[in-house]
Design a protein around this motif. Structure first.
Motif, mmCIF file in Angstrom:
data_model
loop_
_atom_site.group_PDB
_atom_site.id
_atom_site.type_symbol
_atom_site.label_atom_id
_atom_site.label_comp_id
_atom_site.label_asym_id
_atom_site.label_seq_id
_atom_site.Cartn_x
_atom_site.Cartn_y
_atom_site.Cartn_z
ATOM 1 N N UNK A 33 0.854 -1.186 0.000
ATOM 2 C CA UNK A 33 0.000 0.000 0.000
ATOM 3 C C UNK A 33 0.893 1.240 0.000
ATOM 4 N N UNK A 93 -1.869 -12.538 4.104
ATOM 5 C CA UNK A 93 -3.215 -12.042 3.779
ATOM 6 C C UNK A 93 -3.712 -11.124 4.886
ATOM 7 N N UNK A 94 -4.426 -10.097 4.534
ATOM 8 C CA UNK A 94 -4.902 -9.134 5.527
ATOM 9 C C UNK A 94 -3.812 -8.131 5.873
ATOM 10 N N UNK A 95 -4.129 -7.106 6.599
ATOM 11 C CA UNK A 95 -3.162 -6.056 6.911
ATOM 12 C C UNK A 95 -2.967 -5.926 8.415
ATOM 13 N N UNK A 96 -2.953 -7.052 9.125
ATOM 14 C CA UNK A 96 -2.740 -6.959 10.564
ATOM 15 C C UNK A 96 -1.303 -6.631 10.925
ATOM 16 N N UNK A 97 -0.357 -6.831 10.003
ATOM 17 C CA UNK A 97 1.040 -6.552 10.319
ATOM 18 C C UNK A 97 1.717 -5.845 9.155
ATOM 19 N N UNK A 98 1.246 -4.655 8.830
ATOM 20 C CA UNK A 98 1.909 -3.885 7.793
ATOM 21 C C UNK A 98 3.237 -3.345 8.298
ATOM 22 N N UNK A 100 5.998 -0.459 7.500
ATOM 23 C CA UNK A 100 6.151 0.782 6.760
ATOM 24 C C UNK A 100 7.606 1.103 6.485
ATOM 25 N N UNK A 101 7.840 1.766 5.353
ATOM 26 C CA UNK A 101 9.139 2.347 5.093
ATOM 27 C C UNK A 101 9.294 3.659 5.840
ATOM 28 N N UNK B 32 -11.719 -4.242 11.698
ATOM 29 C CA UNK B 32 -10.378 -4.446 12.255
ATOM 30 C C UNK B 32 -9.840 -3.044 12.568
ATOM 31 N N UNK B 34 -6.687 -0.529 14.451
ATOM 32 C CA UNK B 34 -5.260 -0.502 14.692
ATOM 33 C C UNK B 34 -4.876 0.799 15.396
ATOM 34 N N UNK B 36 -1.360 3.125 15.650
ATOM 35 C CA UNK B 36 -0.011 3.353 15.162
ATOM 36 C C UNK B 36 0.581 4.542 15.911
ATOM 37 N N UNK B 43 8.844 7.095 10.839
ATOM 38 C CA UNK B 43 7.949 6.173 10.173
ATOM 39 C C UNK B 43 6.801 5.771 11.112
ATOM 40 N N UNK B 44 5.892 4.948 10.594
ATOM 41 C CA UNK B 44 4.756 4.515 11.396
ATOM 42 C C UNK B 44 5.028 3.150 11.995
ATOM 43 N N UNK B 46 3.324 0.093 14.119
ATOM 44 C CA UNK B 46 2.071 -0.469 14.611
ATOM 45 C C UNK B 46 2.224 -0.853 16.072
ATOM 46 N N UNK B 49 -3.528 -4.165 17.431
ATOM 47 C CA UNK B 49 -4.659 -4.320 16.536
ATOM 48 C C UNK B 49 -5.724 -5.150 17.231
ATOM 49 N N UNK B 94 -9.483 -1.202 8.621
ATOM 50 C CA UNK B 94 -9.275 -1.918 7.372
ATOM 51 C C UNK B 94 -10.590 -1.984 6.611
ATOM 52 N N UNK B 97 -9.287 -4.628 2.456
ATOM 53 C CA UNK B 97 -7.834 -4.852 2.538
ATOM 54 C C UNK B 97 -7.015 -3.561 2.570
ATOM 55 N N UNK B 99 -5.915 0.107 4.265
ATOM 56 C CA UNK B 99 -5.848 0.718 5.586
ATOM 57 C C UNK B 99 -6.178 2.204 5.464
#
Lengths: 110, 110
Positions: A33, A93-98, A100-101, B32, B34, B36, B43-44, B46, B49, B94, B97, B99
């Motif tokens: 994303x 699958x899913x975004x529970x652990x994105x 980030x850069x 869902x 979250x 952050x 950066x972000x 997490x 969640x 979410x 898919x 965020x």
């Protein structure tokens, strides 16, 4: 080292020019994303990508999962494009652990 | 349409004092949610969640805790603030898919 490496860290361009931002992943990303954090701090979701390409107005993004990178192209940059661009990788699958850069700070010279 | 409301917009607190930040989402059932955290210019990261009422998973604690007392509410809190808690706290949800973020709370710990 960084699991999501963004480049460049900062970019300063004139209005009307084109630019390319990149993310390289050292994790096995399945989706990516892209976000823009504007100068007021709000984060806007620009793209959600599975491997492939998407386009929205002057923005175009690509994600290559085999080569582990993603790009964001900005065409004909305008002042409202200013801010910090973040990419985020999802290893499953899913975004529970994105993850980030660190972002690319993008500023425009009028 | 889904809307997310974060409160407060900003807080200035003393080291050692308690903190409670809130997030409410409307227009989406069983989202869902979250939390952050973003250091200034950073950066972000997490923090937590939650996929359902009463259930919260910790990603990075940072001496903070989170709770999901209602389907549409997510709370971040601590009993004793540290200087290192300063920064920008963002609630997110979410949708398909992707965020999406609230407007954030700027916390300054002095």
């Amino acid at each position: 080292g960084d699991k999501v490496k963004q480049s460049p860290s900062a970019l300063s361009l004139q209005e009307g020019t084109n630019s390319a931002l990149r993310c390289n992943f050292s994790i096995a990303a399945t989706t990516v994303q892209w976000f823009l954090q504007n100068p007021r701090g709000s984060l806007i979701n620009l793209f959600y990508l599975v491997p492939g390409t998407k386009e929205n107005g002057r923005l175009k993004s690509a994600f290559d999962s085999k080569e582990s990178y993603s790009t964001l192209h900005i065409r004909d940059a305008q002042l409202e494009d200013s801010g910090t661009y973040f990419c985020a990788a999802d290893p499953g699958t899913g975004s529970n652990r994105l993850t980030f850069g660190k972002g690319t700070k993008f500023s425009l010279i009028p | 349409a889904q809307t997310i409301h974060q409160w407060p917009v900003a807080e200035i607190k003393a080291v050692g004092s308690p903190l409670s930040l809130g997030c409410t989402i409307k227009g989406k059932s069983s989202p869902n949610l979250y939390w952050y955290w973003q250091a200034t210019g950073g950066t972000l990261q997490q923090l937590f969640y939650s996929i359902t009422v009463g259930q919260v998973e910790s990603v990075v604690q940072l001496n903070l805790s989170a709770s999901r007392p209602k389907d549409d509410q997510f709370i971040l809190s601590t009993e004793k603030l540290l200087l290192s808690h300063s920064g920008f706290y963002l609630c997110a949800w979410l949708s398909n898919e992707r965020l999406f973020f609230g407007h954030g709370t700027k916390l300054s710990v002095l």
